[in-house]
Structure formats: structure tokens, C-alpha cells
Design a protein around this motif. Structure first.
Motif, PDB file in Angstrom:
ATOM      1  N   GLU A  72       1.584  17.689 -11.749  1.00  0.00           N
ATOM      2  CA  GLU A  72       1.062  17.857 -13.143  1.00  0.00           C
ATOM      3  C   GLU A  72       1.741  17.033 -14.422  1.00  0.00           C
ATOM      4  OE1 GLU A  72      -1.295  20.766 -16.226  1.00  0.00           O
ATOM      5  OE2 GLU A  72      -0.755  21.313 -14.224  1.00  0.00           O
ATOM      6  N   GLN A  73       3.046  17.036 -14.323  1.00  0.00           N
ATOM      7  CA  GLN A  73       3.470  16.298 -15.604  1.00  0.00           C
ATOM      8  C   GLN A  73       3.712  14.916 -15.473  1.00  0.00           C
ATOM      9  OE1 GLN A  73       7.867  17.448 -15.622  1.00  0.00           O
ATOM     10  NE2 GLN A  73       8.223  15.991 -17.457  1.00  0.00           N
ATOM     11  N   ALA A  74       3.753  14.396 -14.094  1.00  0.00           N
ATOM     12  CA  ALA A  74       3.401  13.011 -13.892  1.00  0.00           C
ATOM     13  C   ALA A  74       2.258  12.477 -14.324  1.00  0.00           C
ATOM     14  CB  ALA A  74       3.923  12.708 -12.556  1.00  0.00           C
ATOM     15  N   VAL A  75       1.108  13.224 -14.081  1.00  0.00           N
ATOM     16  CA  VAL A  75      -0.158  12.973 -14.254  1.00  0.00           C
ATOM     17  C   VAL A  75      -0.724  12.984 -15.768  1.00  0.00           C
ATOM     18  CG1 VAL A  75      -2.805  13.755 -13.826  1.00  0.00           C
ATOM     19  CG2 VAL A  75      -1.072  13.668 -11.923  1.00  0.00           C
ATOM     20  N   ARG A  76      -0.165  14.057 -16.178  1.00  0.00           N
ATOM     21  CA  ARG A  76      -0.205  14.156 -17.849  1.00  0.00           C
ATOM     22  C   ARG A  76       0.631  13.069 -18.524  1.00  0.00           C
ATOM     23  NH1 ARG A  76      -4.439  17.186 -18.918  1.00  0.00           N
ATOM     24  NH2 ARG A  76      -4.635  19.131 -17.735  1.00  0.00           N
ATOM     25  N   GLY A  77       1.541  12.536 -17.952  1.00  0.00           N
ATOM     26  CA  GLY A  77       2.425  11.316 -18.529  1.00  0.00           C
ATOM     27  C   GLY A  77       1.895  10.041 -18.338  1.00  0.00           C
ATOM     28  N   VAL A  78       1.129   9.877 -17.220  1.00  0.00           N
ATOM     29  CA  VAL A  78       0.422   8.670 -17.225  1.00  0.00           C
ATOM     30  C   VAL A  78      -0.520   7.815 -18.280  1.00  0.00           C
ATOM     31  CG1 VAL A  78      -1.202   8.701 -15.602  1.00  0.00           C
ATOM     32  CG2 VAL A  78       0.109   6.856 -15.210  1.00  0.00           C
ATOM     33  N   ALA A  79      -0.477   6.656 -18.506  1.00  0.00           N
ATOM     34  CA  ALA A  79      -1.308   6.255 -19.625  1.00  0.00           C
ATOM     35  C   ALA A  79      -2.806   6.350 -19.426  1.00  0.00           C
ATOM     36  CB  ALA A  79      -0.764   4.932 -20.191  1.00  0.00           C
ATOM     37  N   SER A  80      -3.183   6.066 -18.128  1.00  0.00           N
ATOM     38  CA  SER A  80      -4.652   6.021 -17.863  1.00  0.00           C
ATOM     39  C   SER A  80      -4.770   6.263 -16.359  1.00  0.00           C
ATOM     40  CB  SER A  80      -5.134   4.686 -18.207  1.00  0.00           C
ATOM     41  OG  SER A  80      -6.462   4.607 -17.578  1.00  0.00           O
ATOM     42  N   MET A  81      -5.718   7.145 -15.945  1.00  0.00           N
ATOM     43  CA  MET A  81      -5.790   7.271 -14.533  1.00  0.00           C
ATOM     44  C   MET A  81      -6.305   5.819 -13.800  1.00  0.00           C
ATOM     45  SD  MET A  81      -5.294  10.381 -14.108  1.00  0.00           S
ATOM     46  CE  MET A  81      -5.706  10.546 -12.313  1.00  0.00           C
ATOM     47  N   ASP A  82      -6.633   5.050 -14.424  1.00  0.00           N
ATOM     48  CA  ASP A  82      -7.014   3.666 -13.884  1.00  0.00           C
ATOM     49  C   ASP A  82      -5.567   2.914 -13.581  1.00  0.00           C
ATOM     50  OD1 ASP A  82      -9.636   3.792 -14.207  1.00  0.00           O
ATOM     51  OD2 ASP A  82      -9.454   3.193 -16.318  1.00  0.00           O
ATOM     52  N   GLU A  83      -4.446   3.369 -14.232  1.00  0.00           N
ATOM     53  CA  GLU A  83      -3.145   2.600 -13.692  1.00  0.00           C
ATOM     54  C   GLU A  83      -2.718   2.755 -12.133  1.00  0.00           C
ATOM     55  OE1 GLU A  83       0.458   3.327 -15.616  1.00  0.00           O
ATOM     56  OE2 GLU A  83      -0.398   3.481 -17.640  1.00  0.00           O
ATOM     57  N   THR A  84      -2.113   1.707 -11.517  1.00  0.00           N
ATOM     58  CA  THR A  84      -1.872   1.639 -10.186  1.00  0.00           C
ATOM     59  C   THR A  84      -0.555   1.543  -9.798  1.00  0.00           C
ATOM     60  OG1 THR A  84      -2.193  -0.935 -10.549  1.00  0.00           O
ATOM     61  CG2 THR A  84      -4.271   0.221 -10.184  1.00  0.00           C
ATOM     62  N   PHE A  85      -0.488   1.687  -8.696  1.00  0.00           N
ATOM     63  CA  PHE A  85       0.863   1.702  -7.872  1.00  0.00           C
ATOM     64  C   PHE A  85       0.509   1.126  -6.687  1.00  0.00           C
ATOM     65  CE2 PHE A  85      -1.444   5.446  -6.593  1.00  0.00           C
ATOM     66  CZ  PHE A  85      -1.300   5.641  -5.268  1.00  0.00           C
ATOM     67  N   LEU A  86       1.652   0.592  -6.053  1.00  0.00           N
ATOM     68  CA  LEU A  86       1.654   0.082  -4.736  1.00  0.00           C
ATOM     69  C   LEU A  86       1.698   0.861  -3.401  1.00  0.00           C
ATOM     70  CD1 LEU A  86       0.869  -2.738  -3.463  1.00  0.00           C
ATOM     71  CD2 LEU A  86       3.517  -3.159  -3.305  1.00  0.00           C
ATOM     72  N   LEU A  87       0.643   1.085  -2.793  1.00  0.00           N
ATOM     73  CA  LEU A  87       0.735   2.127  -1.519  1.00  0.00           C
ATOM     74  C   LEU A  87       1.234   0.885  -0.371  1.00  0.00           C
ATOM     75  CD1 LEU A  87       0.090   4.551  -0.120  1.00  0.00           C
ATOM     76  CD2 LEU A  87      -2.321   3.596   0.618  1.00  0.00           C
ATOM     77  N   PRO A  88       2.419   1.546   0.039  1.00  0.00           N
ATOM     78  CA  PRO A  88       3.123   0.929   1.214  1.00  0.00           C
ATOM     79  C   PRO A  88       2.072   0.647   2.586  1.00  0.00           C
ATOM     80  CG  PRO A  88       4.468   2.593   0.675  1.00  0.00           C
ATOM     81  CD  PRO A  88       3.091   2.636  -0.205  1.00  0.00           C
ATOM     82  N   GLU A  89       2.492  -0.437   3.194  1.00  0.00           N
ATOM     83  CA  GLU A  89       1.701  -0.294   4.708  1.00  0.00           C
ATOM     84  C   GLU A  89       2.018   0.863   5.303  1.00  0.00           C
ATOM     85  OE1 GLU A  89       1.357  -3.168   8.329  1.00  0.00           O
ATOM     86  OE2 GLU A  89       1.920  -3.912   6.700  1.00  0.00           O
ATOM     87  N   ALA A  90       1.238   1.407   6.150  1.00  0.00           N
ATOM     88  CA  ALA A  90       1.616   2.623   6.956  1.00  0.00           C
ATOM     89  C   ALA A  90       0.589   2.640   8.124  1.00  0.00           C
ATOM     90  CB  ALA A  90       1.145   4.095   6.206  1.00  0.00           C
ATOM     91  N   PRO A  91       1.231   3.174   9.337  1.00  0.00           N
ATOM     92  CA  PRO A  91       0.273   3.170  10.820  1.00  0.00           C
ATOM     93  C   PRO A  91      -1.145   3.453  10.726  1.00  0.00           C
ATOM     94  CG  PRO A  91       2.581   4.275  10.928  1.00  0.00           C
ATOM     95  CD  PRO A  91       2.359   4.026   9.448  1.00  0.00           C
ATOM     96  N   TRP A  92      -1.307   4.235   9.243  1.00  0.00           N
ATOM     97  CA  TRP A  92      -2.789   4.720   8.849  1.00  0.00           C
ATOM     98  C   TRP A  92      -3.411   4.134   7.881  1.00  0.00           C
ATOM     99  CZ3 TRP A  92       1.769   7.632   8.427  1.00  0.00           C
ATOM    100  CH2 TRP A  92       2.222   7.857   7.104  1.00  0.00           C
ATOM    101  N   ASP A  93      -2.851   3.003   7.260  1.00  0.00           N
ATOM    102  CA  ASP A  93      -3.448   2.403   6.117  1.00  0.00           C
ATOM    103  C   ASP A  93      -2.871   0.953   5.976  1.00  0.00           C
ATOM    104  OD1 ASP A  93      -4.174   1.645   3.230  1.00  0.00           O
ATOM    105  OD2 ASP A  93      -5.045   3.584   3.330  1.00  0.00           O
ATOM    106  N   ALA A  94      -3.737   0.032   5.458  1.00  0.00           N
ATOM    107  CA  ALA A  94      -3.030  -1.187   5.158  1.00  0.00           C
ATOM    108  C   ALA A  94      -2.326  -1.399   3.982  1.00  0.00           C
ATOM    109  CB  ALA A  94      -4.139  -2.369   5.319  1.00  0.00           C
ATOM    110  N   GLY A  95      -2.309  -0.455   3.216  1.00  0.00           N
ATOM    111  CA  GLY A  95      -1.543  -0.551   1.855  1.00  0.00           C
ATOM    112  C   GLY A  95      -2.298  -1.147   0.871  1.00  0.00           C
ATOM    113  N   GLY A  96      -1.545  -1.309  -0.382  1.00  0.00           N
ATOM    114  CA  GLY A  96      -2.361  -2.050  -1.475  1.00  0.00           C
ATOM    115  C   GLY A  96      -2.580  -1.216  -2.683  1.00  0.00           C
ATOM    116  N   PRO A  97      -2.691  -1.956  -3.686  1.00  0.00           N
ATOM    117  CA  PRO A  97      -2.785  -1.368  -5.221  1.00  0.00           C
ATOM    118  C   PRO A  97      -3.910  -0.099  -5.269  1.00  0.00           C
ATOM    119  CG  PRO A  97      -3.867  -3.415  -5.208  1.00  0.00           C
ATOM    120  CD  PRO A  97      -3.324  -3.305  -3.932  1.00  0.00           C
ATOM    121  N   ARG A  98      -3.377   0.991  -5.565  1.00  0.00           N
ATOM    122  CA  ARG A  98      -4.319   2.082  -5.714  1.00  0.00           C
ATOM    123  C   ARG A  98      -4.406   2.726  -6.940  1.00  0.00           C
ATOM    124  NH1 ARG A  98      -5.049   0.313  -1.340  1.00  0.00           N
ATOM    125  NH2 ARG A  98      -5.396   1.563   0.697  1.00  0.00           N
TER     126      ARG A  98
END
Length: 195
Positions: free
Chosen positions: A112-138
Motif C-alpha cells: 500500500e505504501q509503495a502504491v500510494r507513493g508512486v507518481a502514476s499507475m502508468d509508471e512502468t518497471f521491467l519484468l524480468p524474463e521468467a519461465p512463464w513470461d517473456a518479460g518486458g515493461p509493465r
């Protein structure tokens, strides 16, 4: 849905997403209501999972997502990381239901603290590649929707395991967790039926 989720304040997307996530957390947490340690850690259904193990798993998954969202590097191809994920369903030496619930409370607060602290829900992070997902910005929005989905799936799973233990459904557990609400609702239904 066994519990209603209050509507968000106008324009409060974060509040709406956090409320739905918290409602699903409540569902999985209530599954241990009134169980002994032995019952909570038992796996009485076709699944190898226990109710307490499911709570531990969703807590650790949420912590992992939060780390990823805030830029902490995670290598999902690392055998140690995969082994930790695999153990997330299992009871380890000294673990208790109270300890797993406290862990989940702390992680929920951090989220909750992190979500309330991010500037926008549109901000992205990099999802690393995983056996179940190719990864990329989310986006943070995507991640919260994914967390809601993940916890909801396991809350349903916990419902089945709990019903196998003692026959109590999610609705029974909501009523036990909120006896005053059950009494008020019963009184309102009785008044409506009489009127």
C-alpha cells in the motif's frame, strides 16, 4: 463475492485497486479462522496445499512482485529463486499461522505504501524474463491487477481446502468474522419480511 468492496473516491484508481486486492487477501486470510495449527497446515483435499501454505505463498508472491515493481533485481531463472518459490507453499520449521498472517500484514502494508507513493499507475518497471513470461515493461496498474488475480485464484483454492476440513464455506467464515454485520443483516431481513 462474499464481501462487498466499497466504491472508490472519484478518480482514486489506486484506492479501487488496493481495495479489491485487500478484499481478496481477506478471503484467503479468513480461510484459517477457527482452525488449529494442525488443521491449518493440513492438506486434506486432492491438492497438496494447506490453507496456511496458501497464505504463505500469496504473501511471498506479493513480496516478490513488490520487489520487482520497485526495481529490485530478481532472476526468475535462478534455481535458488525457483526453489524458494516451490517452498513457499510448505511449512518450514517453527512457522505458525500467526507468524504467516503477520508476515502477510507487513507485506500488505509495504504494498500500500509503495502504491500510494508512486507518481502514476502508468509508471512502468521491467519484468524480468521468467519461465512463464517473456518479460518486458509493465505498468503498476498491470501489476496490481495481476496481484488481484493471483490472490483471488488462491483464495478460491483456500475455500476448497477449508471446506474439505470442516465444511465451512467462505460465506460461513465471513459471517463468523463479522457477527455484528450478520446480526444487523438478519434483523433487516426479518423486518422486511414482517413489513
Amino acid at each position: 463475492m462474499p464481501t462487498p468492496v466499497a466504491p472508490e473516491a472519484h478518480g482514486d484508481e489506486r484506492g479501487a485497486l488496493l481495495s479489491y486486492l485487500d478484499a481478496q487477501r481477506g478471503g484467503v486470510r479468513r480461510a484459517v479462522l477457527g482452525l488449529t495449527e494442525e488443521q491449518a497446515w493440513s492438506a486434506p483435499s486432492a491438492s497438496a496445499c494447506s490453507v496456511a501454505g496458501l497464505i504463505k505463498h500469496v504473501a511471498l508472491c506479493e513480496r516478490g512482485w513488490l520487489r520487482t515493481m520497485t526495481g529490485e533485481p530478481v532472476d526468475y531463472t535462478d534455481p535458488a529463486v525457483l526453489a524458494e518459490w516451490s517452498r513457499s507453499f510448505q511449512r518450514e520449521e517453527g512457522e505458525t499461522v500467526a507468524g504467516v498472517l503477520a508476515l502477510y500484514d507487513g507485506i500488505a502494508s509495504d504494498t500500500e505504501q509503495a502504491v500510494r507513493g508512486v507518481a502514476s499507475m502508468d509508471e512502468t518497471f521491467l519484468l524480468p524474463e521468467a519461465p512463464w513470461d517473456a518479460g518486458g515493461p509493465r505498468s503498476w496498474r498491470w501489476a496490481l491487477l495481476h496481484l488481484i488475480e493471483e490472490v483471488a485464484r488462491h483464495a478460491g483454492h483456500a475455500d476448497v481446502v477449508r471446506e474439505t476440513i470442516d465444511g465451512k464455506s467462505a460465506f460461513d467464515l465471513v459471517a463468523e468474522a463479522q457477527p455484528e454485520a450478520r446480526g444487523e443483516a438478519h434483523a433487516e431481513r426479518s423486518e422486511a419480511a414482517a413489513g
